[in-house]
Design a protein around this motif. Structure first.
Motif, PDB file in Angstrom:
ATOM      1  N   VAL A 179     113.823 115.421  26.121  1.00  0.00           N
ATOM      2  CA  VAL A 179     113.226 114.083  26.088  1.00  0.00           C
ATOM      3  C   VAL A 179     113.674 113.276  27.304  1.00  0.00           C
ATOM      4  O   VAL A 179     112.880 112.579  27.932  1.00  0.00           O
ATOM      5  CB  VAL A 179     113.599 113.352  24.780  1.00  0.00           C
ATOM      6  CG1 VAL A 179     113.202 111.891  24.846  1.00  0.00           C
ATOM      7  CG2 VAL A 179     112.918 114.018  23.598  1.00  0.00           C
ATOM      8  N   VAL A 180     114.969 113.381  27.632  1.00  0.00           N
ATOM      9  CA  VAL A 180     115.463 112.699  28.830  1.00  0.00           C
ATOM     10  C   VAL A 180     114.692 113.182  30.046  1.00  0.00           C
ATOM     11  O   VAL A 180     114.254 112.396  30.885  1.00  0.00           O
ATOM     12  CB  VAL A 180     116.974 112.954  29.039  1.00  0.00           C
ATOM     13  CG1 VAL A 180     117.424 112.471  30.400  1.00  0.00           C
ATOM     14  CG2 VAL A 180     117.780 112.267  27.961  1.00  0.00           C
ATOM     15  N   GLY A 181     114.515 114.494  30.135  1.00  0.00           N
ATOM     16  CA  GLY A 181     113.745 115.049  31.242  1.00  0.00           C
ATOM     17  C   GLY A 181     112.347 114.457  31.290  1.00  0.00           C
ATOM     18  O   GLY A 181     111.859 114.061  32.341  1.00  0.00           O
ATOM     19  N   LEU A 182     111.710 114.384  30.109  1.00  0.00           N
ATOM     20  CA  LEU A 182     110.357 113.828  30.065  1.00  0.00           C
ATOM     21  C   LEU A 182     110.361 112.344  30.414  1.00  0.00           C
ATOM     22  O   LEU A 182     109.411 111.834  30.977  1.00  0.00           O
ATOM     23  CB  LEU A 182     109.742 114.052  28.688  1.00  0.00           C
ATOM     24  CG  LEU A 182     109.368 115.509  28.400  1.00  0.00           C
ATOM     25  CD1 LEU A 182     108.991 115.685  26.945  1.00  0.00           C
ATOM     26  CD2 LEU A 182     108.231 115.946  29.300  1.00  0.00           C
ATOM     27  N   PHE A 233     101.687 108.858  33.338  1.00  0.00           N
ATOM     28  CA  PHE A 233     101.731 109.420  32.002  1.00  0.00           C
ATOM     29  C   PHE A 233     100.516 110.287  31.706  1.00  0.00           C
ATOM     30  O   PHE A 233     100.596 111.217  30.907  1.00  0.00           O
ATOM     31  CB  PHE A 233     101.901 108.324  30.950  1.00  0.00           C
ATOM     32  CG  PHE A 233     103.335 107.947  30.759  1.00  0.00           C
ATOM     33  CD1 PHE A 233     103.879 106.882  31.450  1.00  0.00           C
ATOM     34  CD2 PHE A 233     104.157 108.693  29.941  1.00  0.00           C
ATOM     35  CE1 PHE A 233     105.216 106.554  31.303  1.00  0.00           C
ATOM     36  CE2 PHE A 233     105.495 108.370  29.780  1.00  0.00           C
ATOM     37  CZ  PHE A 233     106.027 107.299  30.468  1.00  0.00           C
ATOM     38  N   ILE A 234      99.404 109.988  32.354  1.00  0.00           N
ATOM     39  CA  ILE A 234      98.260 110.897  32.208  1.00  0.00           C
ATOM     40  C   ILE A 234      98.636 112.258  32.781  1.00  0.00           C
ATOM     41  O   ILE A 234      98.382 113.305  32.184  1.00  0.00           O
ATOM     42  CB  ILE A 234      97.008 110.352  32.919  1.00  0.00           C
ATOM     43  CG1 ILE A 234      96.478 109.130  32.187  1.00  0.00           C
ATOM     44  CG2 ILE A 234      95.929 111.418  32.998  1.00  0.00           C
ATOM     45  CD1 ILE A 234      95.242 108.527  32.817  1.00  0.00           C
ATOM     46  N   ALA A 235      99.265 112.219  33.967  1.00  0.00           N
ATOM     47  CA  ALA A 235      99.686 113.480  34.581  1.00  0.00           C
ATOM     48  C   ALA A 235     100.693 114.192  33.683  1.00  0.00           C
ATOM     49  O   ALA A 235     100.578 115.393  33.419  1.00  0.00           O
ATOM     50  CB  ALA A 235     100.286 113.213  35.960  1.00  0.00           C
ATOM     51  N   GLY A 236     101.690 113.438  33.216  1.00  0.00           N
ATOM     52  CA  GLY A 236     102.699 114.053  32.364  1.00  0.00           C
ATOM     53  C   GLY A 236     102.106 114.599  31.088  1.00  0.00           C
ATOM     54  O   GLY A 236     102.419 115.714  30.652  1.00  0.00           O
ATOM     55  N   GLY A 237     101.222 113.806  30.492  1.00  0.00           N
ATOM     56  CA  GLY A 237     100.591 114.254  29.257  1.00  0.00           C
ATOM     57  C   GLY A 237      99.771 115.517  29.465  1.00  0.00           C
ATOM     58  O   GLY A 237      99.757 116.414  28.616  1.00  0.00           O
ATOM     59  N   THR A 238      99.084 115.575  30.618  1.00  0.00           N
ATOM     60  CA  THR A 238      98.310 116.785  30.912  1.00  0.00           C
ATOM     61  C   THR A 238      99.229 117.987  31.019  1.00  0.00           C
ATOM     62  O   THR A 238      98.920 119.069  30.522  1.00  0.00           O
ATOM     63  CB  THR A 238      97.534 116.619  32.221  1.00  0.00           C
ATOM     64  OG1 THR A 238      96.817 115.404  32.191  1.00  0.00           O
ATOM     65  CG2 THR A 238      96.583 117.776  32.443  1.00  0.00           C
ATOM     66  N   PRO A 296     105.026 114.529  37.491  1.00  0.00           N
ATOM     67  CA  PRO A 296     105.047 114.471  36.032  1.00  0.00           C
ATOM     68  C   PRO A 296     104.306 115.636  35.383  1.00  0.00           C
ATOM     69  O   PRO A 296     104.684 116.103  34.316  1.00  0.00           O
ATOM     70  CB  PRO A 296     104.334 113.146  35.718  1.00  0.00           C
ATOM     71  CG  PRO A 296     104.497 112.321  36.924  1.00  0.00           C
ATOM     72  CD  PRO A 296     104.492 113.271  38.067  1.00  0.00           C
ATOM     73  N   LEU A 297     103.245 116.110  36.035  1.00  0.00           N
ATOM     74  CA  LEU A 297     102.505 117.223  35.449  1.00  0.00           C
ATOM     75  C   LEU A 297     103.396 118.452  35.342  1.00  0.00           C
ATOM     76  O   LEU A 297     103.440 119.140  34.329  1.00  0.00           O
ATOM     77  CB  LEU A 297     101.266 117.546  36.298  1.00  0.00           C
ATOM     78  CG  LEU A 297     100.191 118.387  35.619  1.00  0.00           C
ATOM     79  CD1 LEU A 297      98.835 118.044  36.192  1.00  0.00           C
ATOM     80  CD2 LEU A 297     100.443 119.861  35.794  1.00  0.00           C
ATOM     81  N   VAL A 298     104.124 118.717  36.429  1.00  0.00           N
ATOM     82  CA  VAL A 298     105.020 119.872  36.411  1.00  0.00           C
ATOM     83  C   VAL A 298     106.100 119.702  35.353  1.00  0.00           C
ATOM     84  O   VAL A 298     106.419 120.617  34.599  1.00  0.00           O
ATOM     85  CB  VAL A 298     105.680 120.059  37.798  1.00  0.00           C
ATOM     86  CG1 VAL A 298     106.611 121.238  37.780  1.00  0.00           C
ATOM     87  CG2 VAL A 298     104.630 120.235  38.862  1.00  0.00           C
ATOM     88  N   LEU A 299     106.641 118.501  35.296  1.00  0.00           N
ATOM     89  CA  LEU A 299     107.697 118.232  34.325  1.00  0.00           C
ATOM     90  C   LEU A 299     107.203 118.473  32.903  1.00  0.00           C
ATOM     91  O   LEU A 299     107.870 119.101  32.085  1.00  0.00           O
ATOM     92  CB  LEU A 299     108.155 116.777  34.491  1.00  0.00           C
ATOM     93  CG  LEU A 299     109.598 116.463  34.142  1.00  0.00           C
ATOM     94  CD1 LEU A 299     110.535 117.378  34.873  1.00  0.00           C
ATOM     95  CD2 LEU A 299     109.897 115.024  34.479  1.00  0.00           C
ATOM     96  N   GLY A 300     105.989 117.963  32.629  1.00  0.00           N
ATOM     97  CA  GLY A 300     105.415 118.173  31.294  1.00  0.00           C
ATOM     98  C   GLY A 300     105.213 119.646  31.000  1.00  0.00           C
ATOM     99  O   GLY A 300     105.527 120.135  29.912  1.00  0.00           O
ATOM    100  N   LEU A 301     104.687 120.361  31.985  1.00  0.00           N
ATOM    101  CA  LEU A 301     104.420 121.786  31.789  1.00  0.00           C
ATOM    102  C   LEU A 301     105.707 122.543  31.512  1.00  0.00           C
ATOM    103  O   LEU A 301     105.761 123.421  30.660  1.00  0.00           O
ATOM    104  CB  LEU A 301     103.739 122.343  33.051  1.00  0.00           C
ATOM    105  CG  LEU A 301     103.320 123.804  33.017  1.00  0.00           C
ATOM    106  CD1 LEU A 301     102.363 124.072  31.886  1.00  0.00           C
ATOM    107  CD2 LEU A 301     102.683 124.202  34.340  1.00  0.00           C
TER     108      LEU A 301
END
Lengths: 154, 334, 500
Positions: free
Chosen positions: C150-153, C171-176, C441-446
Motif C-alpha cells: 500500500v505504501v508503494g502504491l 491515478f488513472i495510470a496507476g489504476g490501469t 504509476p502504471l508500472v507501480l500498479g502493475l
C-alpha cells in the motif's frame, strides 16, 4: 499537453474498466473483489477526465517540438510506426534470423540513406553479434517464420 | 578346428560397427522445457542435458530451450504438432497436463497418449506437513483437532492447494487453507512466523525442512518407490470413506507417478525412441548424474515409458461423472 | 563476527576466487547492458559452470555477475532510453532526458556513483543485519507486507503531476496498472480473469514486454521524428560532465542514502519483487522538490531522478540476499536461481549461514562491494566512449535498439504474443507521453497489484480483522497516508513561501 491523446486514453480506460467490471459481476466474491474495487473508481476517474476535456475546450497547444514543424513530425511519426510494424511483420513471417539483418539493412539504406558497403558491413556486424550471442551461446528458440515454413524451407 | 570362419567374422566386425547407423553422430538434440529457467523442471532437464550425451551413440550435443507459457500447455502443443519427429527433439512439461486434457482445459491441443513416451525421470510423493511444535503428532490426532489448522498454499492447481483441499472436503479434516503465497518458499517462511501451521507439497522440496525439524509429515499420497522417511505414513486414498472419494484422490495423485515426464513428438520412429529410452536409463543410473542430482536436491529415478502409458490410460479413461466431480475440487493451474 | 568479516575478505581476495569474480563481472557487464539478456536467465545458464568450483569461488562468479547487472543496466537506460533490465526502468525518466539535453556524461556519473553508494549501503546492511535478520524478517508477516505494498502504491500520488488534474491522471495510470495486474488466474477461486480464453494471458501479463514497450518505443519514435542523434545538437558532457554528476550525488547525499535504505528495506521483504524499489525511490526523490516548478522538472532531466533509482536498484540486491541466505526464501527470480546455486554447493540457507558459515556470508558481502567498485571504475574509464555513442546519427542506433527491444521482449516467454504486448504498450506509452500522463504509476500498479491482493486475502483469511491493529501495520498505514498527502503538503508549503 495534447487533449486529443488524453481523450483517447481516457475513453479507452473507460471502456476497459467498464467492460471488465461487467465481466467481473459473474465471478465469485474473492475473484471479483479487487477488480471491482479498482475498476469502478478507475471508470469514474476516467469519466471525469473525459468530461473535463470535453467541457473545457482549451485551445489545442501548439506543439513546442523545437526544431521540427508539426506536419513533418506527424509524417515521421507515422514512418517510425510503419518501420516498427514492418519489423514485427517480418519477424513473424520470416523469423528472427532473417528479419533482423533484413530490417537493419533496409533501415540503413532507405531511412538512413547510407551507402551500400557501409550498410552491408554494419548489417553483417549486427547479424554476427545477434547470431553469436543469442543463437550459438544461449540457444534461444527462434521459430522459423510462417512464410518460410509455408514455402517449405525450414 | 577351422579358424577361417572365425577370422572372417573377426575381420568383418569393425565393418559392422561402421555399417550400423549412428543417427545421432554430429547432431544436436534439443530438450524443450515448458517453464522458465530456474525451476525444478528446467533444472532436471539441464542435468540430463549434461549427462545424456555420453550415453547416446554418436555422442550428440544436448541443449535446453525454454518455452514457458500457459503452464507448459504451449510447449506440449508445440511438441505435439510442430516439432519434427526426427528423434532430435524431446520435451518435458507440467506433470498435470494429463489432468488438463481430461478436464478439457481451454487451449489443450494434444493427446497425451499419442506422444512417444521416453518415461519419467523422477517420482514425486505429495505429503502434508505441519509445524513440529503443534500438539498433533500424527494424522489421527490431526483429524480430531478442534481448532482449524491453517495450511498455506500458492493457489488452485498446485499440490500445495489441491492435496489439503481433498483432505478437507473428502476426509473432513479440520483445515483452513490460506492461498496466495507467491512461492512455496514463502509459505515455509510463513510457517516459521507461525502465520500458517503447515504446508503440503512434494517430499523432495519439503525434505530440508523436515530434516531441520521445522515441520513433521503426517499424511501422504500414493506413489512408487516411497522415501523411507514417509513410507509408513497413512495414505489419503486408503482412508477414503467411499469409492468416489478414493477415485478422486487417486486421480489427483496419478500424475505424480510421472513426475518429470519426457516425451518425443508423436510418430517418432521406434528405433530412435528405443535409443533415447536406453540413454535415459543409462544416464539416470550414471553415478556422476546421481551425485549431481543429490547436490541439487533433485530426485532421479527412471519410470519406463510403458508404465507412463499405463498411468495415462488410468487417468484418461475415468468415467465422466468422476471427472465432473473431480473438476469441482481440482482446477488445472500450476 | 569481526573474525568472520576478515576471513570473508581474505577468501574473496584469493587469486582463483578473484579471477572468477572478474569473469562474472565481464559476463554481467554485457547482460545488464543488452536489453535482450535478462539477469535471471543468464544466471540460470551459468549455474552448470559452477559445479566444480568451491563455494567461495562460485559465489564470487555468480554474485560478481549479478551485482554488476543493475549498474550496467542503468547505462542502457540513461543513454538510450531502453530499460537494460526490468529493474532499471525508473532511471530512464530523468536519465534519458538529461542525455537528450546533451548531459549524458553528468547523468552517467550520477547513475554510477549512486549505484556504488547504494551497493555499499546494501552490502553494509547485509553485514550488519546478521544478528537481527531472523527476528526482523519473522516480524514482517503478510499484513505488514500488504501495508508495504500500500505504501508503494501511495507513491502513485508522488509520481503524479501536481494539482488535482495531475492527480486524476496519475491515478488513472496507476489504476490501469493495477487493473492489468489482475489478468490471469486468481489464486483464491481459480477463476481465469480477463484472459479472453487465451493461454498466453492465463499466467498474467509479464512486466518486461510492457516496460520495454512503454518506455523504449515512444523514445524510438521520437528519435525518428527528430532525425538527429540522441544528444541532439549539444555535445554530450565529457569527463567533466561525469564529475559534475558525481558531485551531484554528494550534494544530495542524504537523499542518496535515504533511497539506498528504501532499496535495502524493500529488498529484504520477501515477495515484494525486484522492480518495486526503484519506483518508490523515484517517488521519494520527487518529494524533495521544493517548488512546483522543481516538481515539473522531474521527468525532464532532474539529476535527483537519476540518483534515487540508481542507488535503490543496487542496494536492494544486498537486501534481497538477506531472506535468501537466512531463510532460503528468494526475494526475486535471480535470487531463486542463486538459491539453486546454494544447494549445488551443499550449502543450506538458514541459521547456519549466519553462524557456522558466517565467513561465506561475509565473502558474499565483500564480493558485492568489490564487484561494484571495480565495475564503476571500469565504467568511468569507458564513460567518454559510451557517452559518445549518443552523438551517433539516430538512424544507426534505431535499428539496433529496435532489434534489441524486440528480442528482449520475445525472450521473456519465447512467444510472439509478447511482441504484440510490447507494441500495444508502446502505443499506450506514446499516447501517455503526448497526453502528459505519468507512466511510472502504471508500472507501480502493475508490479504491486497482485502482491497487494494476495497479501490482503492471506491477512484476512488468517487473522480476520485483527491484523489491522498490529503495530507495524499501523506504522506503515501512517507512512502510506503521509506519502499520499505529501504532494499536497508540498503545494501548500510552496504557496506559503511564495506569499511570504
Amino acid at each position: 499537453m495534447h487533449s486529443r491523446s488524453s481523450l483517447a486514453l481516457s475513453l479507452a480506460v473507460m471502456v476497459v474498466s467498464g467492460a471488465g467490471t461487467i465481466a467481473a459481476l459473474d465471478w465469485p466474491l474473492k475473484a471479483k473483489l479487487f477488480p471491482m474495487v479498482i475498476g469502478i473508481p478507475l471508470f469514474c476517474l476516467a469519466a471525469a477526465e473525459v468530461a473535463w476535456i470535453l467541457l473545457s475546450k482549451a485551445p489545442e497547444e501548439k506543439a513546442a517540438e523545437g526544431e521540427v514543424p508539426p506536419l513533418v513530425a506527424r509524417r515521421r511519426s507515422l514512418l517510425g510506426v510503419g518501420w516498427i510494424l514492418g519489423l514485427l511483420a517480418s519477424v513473424v513471417l520470416l523469423g528472427f534470423p532473417i528479419a533482423v539483418p533484413l530490417f537493419v539493412f533496409l533501415y540503413l539504406k532507405l531511412q538512413g540513406r547510407e551507402g551500400w558497403i557501409f550498410s552491408a558491413v554494419f548489417t553483417a556486424a549486427v547479424w554476427g553479434a545477434f547470431y553469436g550471442l543469442f543463437d550459438s551461446l544461449l540457444h534461444l528458440p527462434f521459430p522459423t517464420g510462417w512464410l518460410v515454413a509455408w514455402l517449405g524451407f525450414s | 578346428m577351422n579358424w577361417k570362419p572365425g577370422l572372417l567374422v573377426l575381420a568383418l566386425l569393425p565393418l559392422s560397427a561402421w555399417a550400423q547407423p549412428q543417427p545421432y553422430a554430429g547432431k544436436t538434440v534439443t530438450i524443450i522445457v515448458g517453464y522458465k529457467p530456474g525451476g525444478g523442471y528446467d533444472a532436471m532437464a539441464r542435468l540430463l542435458a549434461r549427462h545424456l550425451p555420453k550415453h547416446i551413440p554418436g555422442k550428440p550435443t544436448v541443449i535446453v530451450q525454454n518455452m514457458p507459457g500457459g503452464n507448459s500447455i504451449i510447449a506440449a502443443n508445440y511438441l505435439y504438432s510442430s516439432a519434427k519427429p526426427d528423434g532430435l527433439t524431446l520435451g518435458t512439461f507440467n506433470r498435470n497436463l494429463p489432468i488438463a486434457q481430461l478436464t478439457a482445459v481451454q487451449g489443450v491441443k494434444f493427446d497425451m497418449r499419442k506422444f512417444a513416451w521416453i518415461g519419467s525421470a523422477a517420482n514425486e510423493t505429495t505429503v502434508l506437513t505441519i509445524r513440529s511444535d503443534l500438539p498433533y503428532k500424527n494424522f489421527d490426532e490431526l483429524r480430531k483437532a478442534k481448532q482449524p489448522v491453517v495450511i498455506g498454499s500458492t493457489g488452485p492447481g498446485a499440490n500445495t492447494y489441491d492435496f489439503p483441499l481433498l483432505l478437507k472436503d473428502l476426509l473432513g479434516v479440520n483445515l483452513k487453507i490460506v492461498s496466495g503465497y507467491s512461492s512455496s518458499a514463502d509459505i515455509m517462511l510463513a510457517v516459521e512466523r507461525k502465520e500458517v501451521d503447515g504446508r503440503a507439497g512434494s517430499i523432495s522440496s519439503l525434505r530440508p525442512f523436515v530434516e531441520r525439524k521445522l515441520v513433521r509429515p503426517v499424511v501422504r499420497a500414493r506413489s512408487h518407490d516411497v522415501d523411507p522417511a514417509i513410507k509408513d505414513l497413512p495414505v489419503d486414498e486408503s482412508i477414503a470413506p467411499n469409492p468416489r472419494a478414493k477415485a478422486i484422490m487417486a486421480l489427483r495423485s496419478a500424475p505424480e507417478l510421472i513426475a518429470r515426464p519426457y516425451v518425443m513428438p508423436p510418430n517418432t520412429p521406434p528405433e530412435l525412441l528405443k535409443v533415447m529410452r536406453e540413454a535415459f536409463v543409462a544416464a539416470i543410473k550414471d553415478p556422476a548424474a546421481l551425485a549431481e542430482a543429490t547436490k541439487a536436491k533433485l530426485d532421479l529415478e527412471y519410470t519406463p515409458g510403458e508404465e507412463a502409458m499405463k498411468v495415462l490410460d488410468e487417468v484418461l479413461n475415468q468415467p465422466k461423472d468422476i471427472v465432473a466431480e473431480f473438476s469441482k475440487y481440482v482446477k488445472f493451474g500450476e | 563476527m569481526l573474525e568472520a568479516l576478515l576471513q570473508g575478505l581474505l577468501a574473496v581476495l584469493q587469486v582463483k576466487a578473484f579471477s572468477f569474480m572478474l569473469l562474472g563481472i565481464l559476463v554481467g557487464f554485457w547482460v545488464g547492458l543488452l536489453p535482450g539478456l535478462g539477469g535471471a536467465t543468464t544466471l540460470a545458464l551459468m549455474l552448470p559452470f559452477i559445479y566444480n568450483m568451491q563455494p567461495v569461488e562460485a559465489f564470487a562468479f555468480l554474485l560478481g555477475m549479478h551485482s554488476v547487472v543493475a549498474t550496467t543496466g542503468d547505462i542502457t537506460s540513461v543513454l538510450f532510453g531502453v530499460p537494460g533490465e526490468a529493474t532499471t526502468a525508473a532511471i530512464i525518466l530523468d536519465g534519458y532526458s538529461m542525455t537528450k539535453k546533451g548531459q549524458a556524461g553528468r547523468a552517467l556519473g550520477a547513475a554510477l556513483t549512486s549505484s556504488l553508494i547504494g551497493a555499499l549501503i546494501g552490502a553494509a546492511a547485509l553485514a550488519l543485519a546478521v544478528p537481527i535478520v531472523r527476528p526482523l524478517v519473522l516480524t514482517f508477516g503478510s499484513p505488514e507486507l500488504f501495508m508495504l505494498a500500500v505504501v508503494g502504491l501511495a507513491f502513485i500520488a508522488s509520481l503524479s503531476a501536481q494539482g488535482v488534474r495531475g492527480m486524476v491522471r496519475g491515478f488513472i495510470a496507476g489504476g490501469t496498472g493495477l487493473y492489468l495486474a489482475m489478468v490471469g488466474q486468481d489464486p483464491q477461486a481459480g477463476v481465469a480473469r480477463f484472459t479472453f480464453d487465451t493461454l498466453y494471458l492465463a499466467q498474467g501479463i509479464d512486466l518486461v514486454p510492457v516496460l520495454v514497450g512503454l518506455f523504449a518505443i515512444p523514445e524510438i519514435i521520437e528519435l525518428v521524428v527528430r532525425g538527429s542523434s540522441i544528444a541532439g545538437t549539444t555535445k554530450p558532457g565529457r569527463i567533466e560532465g561525469a564529475l559534475e554528476g558525481v558531485k551531484d550525488v554528494f550534494r544530495n547525499g542524504w537523499l542518496t542514502i535515504r533511497c539506498s535504505l528504501i532499496g535495502t528495506f524493500v529488498g529484504i521483504m520477501p515477495g515484494m519483487g525486484g522492480a518495486v524499489a526503484q519506483w518508490m525511490a523515484y517517488g521519494h526523490a520527487t518529494q524533495s522538490a521544493r517548488t512546483p516548478e522543481e516538481r515539473e522538472g522531474f521527468g525532464n532531466g532532474d539529476v535527483r531522478g537519476v540518483l534515487g533509482p540508481g542507488a535503490a536498484c543496487n542496494s536492494k540486491e544486498g537486501g534481497a540476499l538477506i531472506p535468501t541466505i537466512a531463510f532460503g526464501v528468494p526475494g526475486s527470480t535471480s535470487m531463486a536461481i542463486l538459491l539453486g546455486g546454494f544447494f549445488l554447493l551443499g550449502l543450506v540457507p538458514g541459521p547456519e549461514m549466519l553462524t557456522t558459515h558466517l565467513s561465506v556470508t561475509f565473502s558474499m558481502v565483500w564480493t558485492i562491494v568489490l564487484a561494484n567498485v571495480i565495475t564503476v571504475a571500469l565504467c568511468f574509464l569507458l564513460l567518454n566512449r559510451l557517452a559518445r555513442l549518443t552523438t551517433l546519427p539516430g538512424h544507426l542506433l534505431i535499428p539496433v535498439i529496435l532489434v534489441l527491444v524486440f528480442i528482449g521482449s520475445y525472450t521473456t516467454n519465447s512467444s510472439y504474443a509478447d511482441l504484440v504486448v510490447t507494441l500495444i504498450s508502446g502505443a499506450v506509452g506514446y499516447l501517455m507521453v503526448r497526453a502528459g500522463y505519468p507512466r511510472a504509476p502504471l508500472v507501480l500498479g502493475l508490479v504491486l497489484g497482485k502482491i497487494a491482493e494476495n497479501y490482503l486475502y492471506i491477512s484476512v483469511a488468517r487473522y480476520d480483522a485483527a491484523w489491522l491493529l498490529r503495530p507495524f501495520v499501523l506504522v506503515l498505514l501512517a507512512v502510506a497516508l503521509g506519502v499520499v498527502l505529501y504532494p499536497f503538503f508540498q503545494l501548500w508549503r510552496a504557496r506559503n513561501r511564495a506569499r511570504a
